[in-house]
Design a protein around this motif. Structure first.
Motif, PDB file in Angstrom:
ATOM      1  N   GLU A   1    -112.750-103.817  68.153  1.00  0.00           N
ATOM      2  CA  GLU A   1    -111.299-103.929  68.249  1.00  0.00           C
ATOM      3  C   GLU A   1    -111.018-105.230  68.989  1.00  0.00           C
ATOM      4  O   GLU A   1    -111.161-105.329  70.204  1.00  0.00           O
ATOM      5  CB  GLU A   1    -110.734-102.722  69.007  1.00  0.00           C
ATOM      6  N   ARG A   2    -110.655-106.261  68.233  1.00  0.00           N
ATOM      7  CA  ARG A   2    -110.686-107.622  68.748  1.00  0.00           C
ATOM      8  C   ARG A   2    -109.569-107.941  69.750  1.00  0.00           C
ATOM      9  O   ARG A   2    -109.763-108.701  70.687  1.00  0.00           O
ATOM     10  CB  ARG A   2    -110.624-108.565  67.534  1.00  0.00           C
ATOM     11  N   GLU A   3    -108.400-107.364  69.549  1.00  0.00           N
ATOM     12  CA  GLU A   3    -107.264-107.774  70.371  1.00  0.00           C
ATOM     13  C   GLU A   3    -107.499-107.510  71.855  1.00  0.00           C
ATOM     14  O   GLU A   3    -107.889-106.430  72.273  1.00  0.00           O
ATOM     15  CB  GLU A   3    -105.998-107.046  69.923  1.00  0.00           C
ATOM     16  N   LEU A   4    -107.265-108.532  72.651  1.00  0.00           N
ATOM     17  CA  LEU A   4    -107.420-108.449  74.099  1.00  0.00           C
ATOM     18  C   LEU A   4    -106.080-108.626  74.797  1.00  0.00           C
ATOM     19  O   LEU A   4    -105.159-109.214  74.246  1.00  0.00           O
ATOM     20  CB  LEU A   4    -108.333-109.574  74.600  1.00  0.00           C
ATOM     21  N   THR A   5    -106.011-108.137  76.013  1.00  0.00           N
ATOM     22  CA  THR A   5    -104.939-108.538  76.913  1.00  0.00           C
ATOM     23  C   THR A   5    -105.571-109.466  77.944  1.00  0.00           C
ATOM     24  O   THR A   5    -106.538-109.095  78.608  1.00  0.00           O
ATOM     25  CB  THR A   5    -104.301-107.327  77.619  1.00  0.00           C
ATOM     26  N   VAL A   6    -105.065-110.675  78.033  1.00  0.00           N
ATOM     27  CA  VAL A   6    -105.558-111.661  78.994  1.00  0.00           C
ATOM     28  C   VAL A   6    -104.522-111.817  80.094  1.00  0.00           C
ATOM     29  O   VAL A   6    -103.341-112.044  79.824  1.00  0.00           O
ATOM     30  CB  VAL A   6    -105.811-113.022  78.307  1.00  0.00           C
ATOM     31  N   MET A   7    -104.961-111.671  81.325  1.00  0.00           N
ATOM     32  CA  MET A   7    -104.069-111.837  82.478  1.00  0.00           C
ATOM     33  C   MET A   7    -104.517-113.049  83.298  1.00  0.00           C
ATOM     34  O   MET A   7    -105.702-113.198  83.601  1.00  0.00           O
ATOM     35  CB  MET A   7    -104.090-110.588  83.357  1.00  0.00           C
ATOM     36  N   LEU A   8    -103.568-113.907  83.626  1.00  0.00           N
ATOM     37  CA  LEU A   8    -103.818-115.037  84.507  1.00  0.00           C
ATOM     38  C   LEU A   8    -103.281-114.690  85.886  1.00  0.00           C
ATOM     39  O   LEU A   8    -102.080-114.469  86.059  1.00  0.00           O
ATOM     40  CB  LEU A   8    -103.125-116.293  83.978  1.00  0.00           C
ATOM     41  N   LEU A   9    -104.169-114.603  86.867  1.00  0.00           N
ATOM     42  CA  LEU A   9    -103.764-114.354  88.255  1.00  0.00           C
ATOM     43  C   LEU A   9    -103.771-115.708  88.956  1.00  0.00           C
ATOM     44  O   LEU A   9    -104.835-116.257  89.248  1.00  0.00           O
ATOM     45  CB  LEU A   9    -104.731-113.392  88.944  1.00  0.00           C
ATOM     46  N   VAL A  10    -102.583-116.255  89.195  1.00  0.00           N
ATOM     47  CA  VAL A  10    -102.463-117.642  89.643  1.00  0.00           C
ATOM     48  C   VAL A  10    -101.975-117.707  91.089  1.00  0.00           C
ATOM     49  O   VAL A  10    -100.882-117.239  91.414  1.00  0.00           O
ATOM     50  CB  VAL A  10    -101.511-118.435  88.731  1.00  0.00           C
ATOM     51  N   ASP A  11    -102.786-118.300  91.938  1.00  0.00           N
ATOM     52  CA  ASP A  11    -102.447-118.515  93.343  1.00  0.00           C
ATOM     53  C   ASP A  11    -101.368-119.601  93.434  1.00  0.00           C
ATOM     54  O   ASP A  11    -101.575-120.726  92.978  1.00  0.00           O
ATOM     55  CB  ASP A  11    -103.718-118.946  94.089  1.00  0.00           C
ATOM     56  N   VAL A  12    -100.198-119.250  93.998  1.00  0.00           N
ATOM     57  CA  VAL A  12     -99.113-120.237  94.140  1.00  0.00           C
ATOM     58  C   VAL A  12     -98.803-120.496  95.619  1.00  0.00           C
ATOM     59  O   VAL A  12     -97.725-120.966  95.961  1.00  0.00           O
ATOM     60  CB  VAL A  12     -97.828-119.785  93.398  1.00  0.00           C
ATOM     61  N   SER A  13     -99.775-120.204  96.491  1.00  0.00           N
ATOM     62  CA  SER A  13     -99.587-120.471  97.920  1.00  0.00           C
ATOM     63  C   SER A  13     -99.552-121.977  98.171  1.00  0.00           C
ATOM     64  O   SER A  13     -99.900-122.786  97.310  1.00  0.00           O
ATOM     65  CB  SER A  13    -100.710-119.823  98.734  1.00  0.00           C
ATOM     66  N   ALA A  14     -99.146-122.352  99.385  1.00  0.00           N
ATOM     67  CA  ALA A  14     -98.889-123.763  99.695  1.00  0.00           C
ATOM     68  C   ALA A  14    -100.132-124.644  99.592  1.00  0.00           C
ATOM     69  O   ALA A  14    -100.024-125.841  99.291  1.00  0.00           O
ATOM     70  CB  ALA A  14     -98.278-123.882 101.085  1.00  0.00           C
ATOM     71  N   SER A  15    -101.306-124.084  99.807  1.00  0.00           N
ATOM     72  CA  SER A  15    -102.521-124.912  99.779  1.00  0.00           C
ATOM     73  C   SER A  15    -102.796-125.495  98.389  1.00  0.00           C
ATOM     74  O   SER A  15    -103.486-126.498  98.254  1.00  0.00           O
ATOM     75  CB  SER A  15    -103.738-124.106 100.256  1.00  0.00           C
TER      76      SER A  15
END
Length: 289
Positions: free
Chosen positions: A74-88
């Motif tokens: 079952e090829r379909e994936l859910t891709v999640m991007l966890l993106v750090d948006v802190s000041a550094s």
């Protein structure tokens, strides 16, 4: 940047990311990130060597000879991007900031995902969940993600990676591939949330760093500012002892991060802001292919 500059930047990133996903990553992405399981496709007559556990007893009883169920990925994936948006992440001394590099990498992954008919969503985090974009498909959705990555202004300057991993677990009930993108600058422990999250999801770490963090240049006395704590101080970079201590700190912290990911069987790549993230992603895909 103003609205026209922002649109220009979004378009520029789109062209580059689409080109990479079309010409370089098309096959590698597909083989590196598998579907969420096996789906029933059809039944056929039993053949010598078939697994008896796949026998469909209802069809077998109807036709008076054994039939087996056939499954396909079952090829379909859910891709999640966890993106750090802190000041550094706003720091950068070379070609671009860590945040800009994160936007380019995320965009490339997003276009690779939709080429494979995958849904993609985003979690922006600092020491709290700053914004959640639920998974969807399509170019329009990705352009919205790129726009948000370039223009989003977080409420907090600090970092808590564990918060993002816990939120992923609460919002994504089905297995997903989650790219955790951060400089991992904060030394706070997030191993337990990583362990729990990776048991359900396929977590991949992408560390983005500035070369200055590895080796301080010998440029005399400079003022340094910690974007997350607000602490400021002057340091004398002409001191060889200070430069060696700084490099030792970086090396030890890097070893800690690498070992934690290895202990929990989580793949990770590191990319410098003046480095080639294409090579880094290719290495990641090859490692998993």
């Amino acid at each position: 940047m103003n609205s026209s500059e922002l649109l220009s930047k979004v378009r520029k990133i789109e062209i580059k990311a689409r080109g990479l996903s079309n010409n370089i990553f098309a096959g590698q992405y597909h083989s590196a990130f598998k579907g969420r399981g096996m789906a029933f496709a059809e039944v056929r007559e039993y053949q010598y060597g078939d697994d008896v556990r796949d026998i469909d007893w209802n069809v077998t009883a109807r036709f008076h000879k054994p039939y087996v169920k056939v499954f396909e990925e079952e090829r379909e994936l859910t891709v999640m991007l966890l993106v750090d948006v802190s000041a550094s992440l706003n720091f950068g001394t070379r070609v671009e900031t860590k945040a800009e590099m994160a936007a380019e990498i995320a965009s490339t992954l997003a276009f690779s995902a939709i080429q494979n008919n995958d849904k993609i969503g985003v979690i922006f985090f600092s020491d709290r969940i700053e914004k959640y974009i639920p998974p969807k498909k399509g170019r329009k959705h990705i352009l919205y993600i790129i726009h948000e990555m370039l223009s989003f202004k977080p409420q907090s300057v600090k970092t808590n990676i564990g918060v993002a991993l816990e939120f992923l677990g609460k919002t994504q009930k089905r297995r997903s591939t989650a790219f955790l993108m951060s400089d991992f600058y904060n030394r706070a422990d997030f191993e337990k949330p990583l362990q729990i999250c990776n048991a359900r999801h396929d977590v991949v770490g992408i560390r983005i760093y500035d070369p200055l963090m590895v080796n301080l240049p010998d440029v005399g006395i400079i003022r340094i500012h910690d974007a997350e704590t607000g602490h400021e101080q002057y340091i004398d970079t002409s001191s060889r002892q200070l430069r060696m201590a700084h490099n030792k700190y970086w090396t030890e912290h890097t070893t800690e991060i690498n070992q934690m990911f290895q202990r929990n069987s989580v793949d990770m790549v590191s990319v410098a802001t003046d480095g080639n993230y294409v090579t880094a992603l290719r290495n990641l895909f090859a490692m998993r292919g």
